[in-house]
Design a protein around this motif. Sequence first.
Motif, PDB file in Angstrom:
ATOM      1  N   GLY A   1       0.831  -1.196   0.000  1.00  0.00           N
ATOM      2  CA  GLY A   1       0.000   0.000   0.000  1.00  0.00           C
ATOM      3  C   GLY A   1       0.862   1.239   0.000  1.00  0.00           C
ATOM      4  O   GLY A   1       2.049   1.196   0.340  1.00  0.00           O
ATOM      5  N   ILE A   2       0.261   2.353  -0.400  1.00  0.00           N
ATOM      6  CA  ILE A   2       0.966   3.630  -0.389  1.00  0.00           C
ATOM      7  C   ILE A   2       0.145   4.645   0.383  1.00  0.00           C
ATOM      8  O   ILE A   2      -1.069   4.486   0.535  1.00  0.00           O
ATOM      9  N   ALA A   3       0.807   5.676   0.860  1.00  0.00           N
ATOM     10  CA  ALA A   3       0.159   6.669   1.710  1.00  0.00           C
ATOM     11  C   ALA A   3       0.075   8.018   1.006  1.00  0.00           C
ATOM     12  O   ALA A   3       0.735   8.264  -0.012  1.00  0.00           O
ATOM     13  N   HIS A   4      -0.747   8.879   1.570  1.00  0.00           N
ATOM     14  CA  HIS A   4      -0.855  10.251   1.083  1.00  0.00           C
ATOM     15  C   HIS A   4      -1.315  11.128   2.236  1.00  0.00           C
ATOM     16  O   HIS A   4      -2.194  10.728   3.007  1.00  0.00           O
ATOM     17  N   VAL A   5      -0.712  12.299   2.354  1.00  0.00           N
ATOM     18  CA  VAL A   5      -1.091  13.255   3.391  1.00  0.00           C
ATOM     19  C   VAL A   5      -1.774  14.438   2.715  1.00  0.00           C
ATOM     20  O   VAL A   5      -1.213  15.066   1.830  1.00  0.00           O
ATOM     21  N   GLY A   6      -3.014  14.719   3.137  1.00  0.00           N
ATOM     22  CA  GLY A   6      -3.729  15.842   2.561  1.00  0.00           C
ATOM     23  C   GLY A   6      -5.225  15.714   2.758  1.00  0.00           C
ATOM     24  O   GLY A   6      -5.770  14.608   2.764  1.00  0.00           O
ATOM     25  N   ASN A   7      -5.900  16.861   2.937  1.00  0.00           N
ATOM     26  CA  ASN A   7      -7.354  16.853   3.019  1.00  0.00           C
ATOM     27  C   ASN A   7      -7.947  16.882   1.615  1.00  0.00           C
ATOM     28  O   ASN A   7      -7.215  16.713   0.629  1.00  0.00           O
ATOM     29  N   LEU A   8      -9.254  17.059   1.486  1.00  0.00           N
ATOM     30  CA  LEU A   8      -9.903  17.066   0.180  1.00  0.00           C
ATOM     31  C   LEU A   8      -9.262  18.071  -0.771  1.00  0.00           C
ATOM     32  O   LEU A   8      -8.928  17.746  -1.920  1.00  0.00           O
TER      33      LEU A   8
ATOM     34  N   THR B   1      -5.815  17.173  -2.160  1.00  0.00           N
ATOM     35  CA  THR B   1      -5.739  15.907  -2.894  1.00  0.00           C
ATOM     36  C   THR B   1      -6.093  16.165  -4.352  1.00  0.00           C
ATOM     37  O   THR B   1      -7.215  16.577  -4.662  1.00  0.00           O
ATOM     38  N   THR B   2      -5.150  15.939  -5.245  1.00  0.00           N
ATOM     39  CA  THR B   2      -5.412  16.119  -6.663  1.00  0.00           C
ATOM     40  C   THR B   2      -6.070  14.865  -7.235  1.00  0.00           C
ATOM     41  O   THR B   2      -6.069  13.795  -6.613  1.00  0.00           O
ATOM     42  N   GLU B   3      -6.618  15.000  -8.430  1.00  0.00           N
ATOM     43  CA  GLU B   3      -7.178  13.837  -9.110  1.00  0.00           C
ATOM     44  C   GLU B   3      -6.113  12.770  -9.325  1.00  0.00           C
ATOM     45  O   GLU B   3      -6.374  11.571  -9.184  1.00  0.00           O
ATOM     46  N   GLN B   4      -4.907  13.212  -9.601  1.00  0.00           N
ATOM     47  CA  GLN B   4      -3.800  12.270  -9.804  1.00  0.00           C
ATOM     48  C   GLN B   4      -3.472  11.532  -8.505  1.00  0.00           C
ATOM     49  O   GLN B   4      -3.173  10.335  -8.514  1.00  0.00           O
ATOM     50  N   ASP B   5      -3.506  12.250  -7.381  1.00  0.00           N
ATOM     51  CA  ASP B   5      -3.290  11.607  -6.079  1.00  0.00           C
ATOM     52  C   ASP B   5      -4.327  10.513  -5.851  1.00  0.00           C
ATOM     53  O   ASP B   5      -4.004   9.389  -5.446  1.00  0.00           O
ATOM     54  N   LEU B   6      -5.586  10.862  -6.103  1.00  0.00           N
ATOM     55  CA  LEU B   6      -6.680   9.923  -5.870  1.00  0.00           C
ATOM     56  C   LEU B   6      -6.525   8.682  -6.736  1.00  0.00           C
ATOM     57  O   LEU B   6      -6.666   7.549  -6.260  1.00  0.00           O
TER      58      LEU B   6
ATOM     59  N   TYR C   1      -5.833   4.828  -5.479  1.00  0.00           N
ATOM     60  CA  TYR C   1      -6.823   3.818  -5.857  1.00  0.00           C
ATOM     61  C   TYR C   1      -6.154   2.645  -6.569  1.00  0.00           C
ATOM     62  O   TYR C   1      -6.454   1.478  -6.281  1.00  0.00           O
ATOM     63  N   GLN C   2      -5.247   2.942  -7.499  1.00  0.00           N
ATOM     64  CA  GLN C   2      -4.614   1.894  -8.293  1.00  0.00           C
ATOM     65  C   GLN C   2      -3.886   0.870  -7.421  1.00  0.00           C
ATOM     66  O   GLN C   2      -3.937  -0.332  -7.687  1.00  0.00           O
ATOM     67  N   VAL C   3      -3.204   1.339  -6.388  1.00  0.00           N
ATOM     68  CA  VAL C   3      -2.426   0.431  -5.535  1.00  0.00           C
ATOM     69  C   VAL C   3      -3.266  -0.126  -4.391  1.00  0.00           C
ATOM     70  O   VAL C   3      -3.365  -1.346  -4.214  1.00  0.00           O
ATOM     71  N   ASN C   4      -3.876   0.749  -3.616  1.00  0.00           N
ATOM     72  CA  ASN C   4      -4.510   0.330  -2.363  1.00  0.00           C
ATOM     73  C   ASN C   4      -5.843  -0.376  -2.556  1.00  0.00           C
ATOM     74  O   ASN C   4      -6.242  -1.187  -1.714  1.00  0.00           O
ATOM     75  N   VAL C   5      -6.557  -0.044  -3.628  1.00  0.00           N
ATOM     76  CA  VAL C   5      -7.858  -0.670  -3.870  1.00  0.00           C
ATOM     77  C   VAL C   5      -7.765  -1.692  -4.993  1.00  0.00           C
ATOM     78  O   VAL C   5      -8.002  -2.878  -4.802  1.00  0.00           O
ATOM     79  N   LYS C   6      -7.394  -1.226  -6.174  1.00  0.00           N
ATOM     80  CA  LYS C   6      -7.311  -2.144  -7.310  1.00  0.00           C
ATOM     81  C   LYS C   6      -6.260  -3.224  -7.077  1.00  0.00           C
ATOM     82  O   LYS C   6      -6.441  -4.379  -7.470  1.00  0.00           O
ATOM     83  N   GLY C   7      -5.167  -2.863  -6.422  1.00  0.00           N
ATOM     84  CA  GLY C   7      -4.131  -3.852  -6.143  1.00  0.00           C
ATOM     85  C   GLY C   7      -4.632  -4.989  -5.278  1.00  0.00           C
ATOM     86  O   GLY C   7      -4.333  -6.163  -5.523  1.00  0.00           O
ATOM     87  N   VAL C   8      -5.413  -4.657  -4.251  1.00  0.00           N
ATOM     88  CA  VAL C   8      -5.994  -5.692  -3.386  1.00  0.00           C
ATOM     89  C   VAL C   8      -6.994  -6.537  -4.178  1.00  0.00           C
ATOM     90  O   VAL C   8      -7.013  -7.768  -4.070  1.00  0.00           O
ATOM     91  N   TYR C   9      -7.814  -5.866  -4.989  1.00  0.00           N
ATOM     92  CA  TYR C   9      -8.744  -6.596  -5.858  1.00  0.00           C
ATOM     93  C   TYR C   9      -7.986  -7.554  -6.782  1.00  0.00           C
ATOM     94  O   TYR C   9      -8.349  -8.734  -6.913  1.00  0.00           O
ATOM     95  N   ASN C  10      -6.948  -7.040  -7.453  1.00  0.00           N
ATOM     96  CA  ASN C  10      -6.201  -7.866  -8.402  1.00  0.00           C
ATOM     97  C   ASN C  10      -5.667  -9.138  -7.756  1.00  0.00           C
ATOM     98  O   ASN C  10      -5.752 -10.231  -8.327  1.00  0.00           O
ATOM     99  N   CYS C  11      -5.108  -8.992  -6.559  1.00  0.00           N
ATOM    100  CA  CYS C  11      -4.493 -10.148  -5.891  1.00  0.00           C
ATOM    101  C   CYS C  11      -5.540 -11.137  -5.406  1.00  0.00           C
ATOM    102  O   CYS C  11      -5.369 -12.364  -5.544  1.00  0.00           O
ATOM    103  N   MET C  12      -6.638 -10.648  -4.851  1.00  0.00           N
ATOM    104  CA  MET C  12      -7.689 -11.572  -4.407  1.00  0.00           C
ATOM    105  C   MET C  12      -8.332 -12.257  -5.600  1.00  0.00           C
ATOM    106  O   MET C  12      -8.605 -13.469  -5.567  1.00  0.00           O
TER     107      MET C  12
END
Length: 257
Positions: A91-98, A101-106, A110-121
């Motif tokens: 997983g990767i981290a990010h510091v920042g409120n709304l 947080t840029t669209e690129q940050d989001l 998402y790609q690592v922390n959400v999709k990555g978990v989905y991909n592996c499961m």
Amino acid sequence: MQRLKNKAAIVTGGGSGIGEATCLRLAEEGALVWVLDLNQQAVETVVAKIKDAGGQAQAAVCDIADNQKVKAVFDDILSQSSIEILVNSAGIAHVGNLEGTTEQDLDRLYQVNVKGVYNCMAAIVPAMKKQKQGAIVNLASIASSVGISDRFAYSMTKGAVLTMTYSVAKDYIHDGIRCNAIAPGRVHTPFVDNFIANNYPDNQAEMFAKLSQTQPIGRMGKPSEMAALIAYLCSDESAFITGVNFPIDGGFVTLNN
């Protein structure tokens, strides 16, 4: 203890931090551990540590955000060994409120922390179904269930990890697959040290102490403590546990009021 003898595990993010500690602990418990990380040098270092200690380990280099690469790597692993355990630690981290947080940050989180978990499961569940056995442990966070300042994108992803855990536990309970999550508080990993060094170079000791005190117990968690809980949830000792989120946070969620 050899609670995981004759079992094999894939640990994502196994090259550092909680993932590395988990690899070492699962191997100590008797498992064959596939250390999976994007950083090849880190993977090889952890594999060497395990083998030097008399354990069994194999290296796997993969970007978990890439669905096709994950499928290829997991298929290759499954051609060599059955896999009874998956630990989604990457997983990767990010510091920042709304507003911070840029669209690129989001998208990046998402790609690592959400999709990555989905991909592996998604890559391992069919094999676990076929063998009617599997234990999955996902790394959620205290940020999955309580508000944390300046963690907008990170909290979004960890909330998703928690609800994916519940969903998989529910859908595959009759296939012999258990799926649980742990919710760490602040853990002393290289990320914390780098964050303090980069943001508070002139008062690092003071900031370390301040961050430690945000946990009611008065200190940060240790990666080895996270690994101990993960090892239990991967073992047959926890055979009656599924669909549960385990806080391991020095009392942060329940006592920090």
